[in-house]
Design an enzyme around this catalytic site. Structure first.
Site, PDB file in Angstrom:
ATOM      1  N   GLN A 106       0.831  -1.203   0.000  1.00 33.33           N
ATOM      2  CA  GLN A 106       0.000   0.000   0.000  1.00 33.33           C
ATOM      3  C   GLN A 106       0.868   1.256   0.000  1.00 33.33           C
ATOM      4  O   GLN A 106       1.198   1.801   1.048  1.00 33.33           O
ATOM      5  CB  GLN A 106      -0.955   0.001   1.196  1.00 33.33           C
ATOM      6  CG  GLN A 106      -1.940   1.138   1.092  1.00 33.33           C
ATOM      7  CD  GLN A 106      -3.179   0.905   1.896  1.00 33.33           C
ATOM      8  OE1 GLN A 106      -3.341  -0.090   2.589  1.00 33.33           O
ATOM      9  NE2 GLN A 106      -4.093   1.850   1.816  1.00 33.33           N
ATOM     10  N   PHE A 107       1.221   1.700  -1.202  1.00 36.19           N
ATOM     11  CA  PHE A 107       2.080   2.881  -1.320  1.00 36.19           C
ATOM     12  C   PHE A 107       1.401   4.132  -0.788  1.00 36.19           C
ATOM     13  O   PHE A 107       2.069   5.101  -0.430  1.00 36.19           O
ATOM     14  CB  PHE A 107       2.541   3.083  -2.768  1.00 36.19           C
ATOM     15  CG  PHE A 107       1.545   3.751  -3.661  1.00 36.19           C
ATOM     16  CD1 PHE A 107       1.594   5.117  -3.876  1.00 36.19           C
ATOM     17  CD2 PHE A 107       0.546   3.023  -4.301  1.00 36.19           C
ATOM     18  CE1 PHE A 107       0.683   5.749  -4.700  1.00 36.19           C
ATOM     19  CE2 PHE A 107      -0.371   3.632  -5.130  1.00 36.19           C
ATOM     20  CZ  PHE A 107      -0.306   5.002  -5.331  1.00 36.19           C
ATOM     21  N   THR A 108       0.072   4.128  -0.686  1.00 37.43           N
ATOM     22  CA  THR A 108      -0.633   5.318  -0.217  1.00 37.43           C
ATOM     23  C   THR A 108      -0.329   5.647   1.242  1.00 37.43           C
ATOM     24  O   THR A 108      -0.688   6.728   1.708  1.00 37.43           O
ATOM     25  CB  THR A 108      -2.155   5.184  -0.420  1.00 37.43           C
ATOM     26  OG1 THR A 108      -2.610   4.040   0.295  1.00 37.43           O
ATOM     27  CG2 THR A 108      -2.498   5.058  -1.896  1.00 37.43           C
TER      28      THR A 108
END
Length: 145
Positions: free
Chosen positions: A78-80
């Site tokens: 989850q790069f967010t």
């Protein structure tokens, strides 16, 4: 590296309505890789994750780790987690690791966990996924390295 750990009764991840990974009792781990992250930082997060005492013992005290309860892991990239919302209303992701670095460290993280925990499921790097979970508590922890 950032990891959001949620103690769950069960969790799953799916792509196009097909479940690609699921677990029962354990941790859902949302993993974000930053531009400056390394395998050493991943090792730190794995060690901390596996030794966190988030499960109740016979006295209802959080004294047991995921290992102690033979729990499972569901690891989802989850790069967010690296969203920077300080300016304007559209998040910036300049602090997130490049896709190449992030995928390398995500796969390394999964393989490292598999050496320690019998049941490790995961999502698909870079895919649009749906994550379902029953958070137990709720109990959610943020780890950073």
């Amino acid at each position: 590296m950032k990891a959001v750990i949620q103690r769950v009764l069960n969790a799953s991840v799916s792509i196009d309505n097909t479940i690609i990974g699921s677990i029962d009792r354990g941790y859902l781990v949302l993993l974000g890789v930053g531009a400056e992250d390394t395998k050493e930082k991943a090792d730190y997060i794995v060690k901390k994750l596996l030794n966190l005492r988030l499960f109740a013992d016979e006295n209802d005290k959080t004294n047991l780790s995921v290992r102690d309860v033979n729990g499972s892991l569901l690891i989802v990239s989850q790069f967010t987690l690296y969203a920077d919302c300080r300016k304007g209303n559209r998040p910036s992701f300049t602090d997130a690791g490049s896709p190449e670095l992030a995928e390398e460290l995500y796969e390394y993280f999964i393989e490292t966990c598999k050496k320690e925990i019998a049941a490790v499921a995961h999502g698909s790097f870079g895919a649009h996924m749906k994550v379902a979970l029953v958070n137990d508590g709720p109990f959610t922890i943020l780890l950073e390295a």
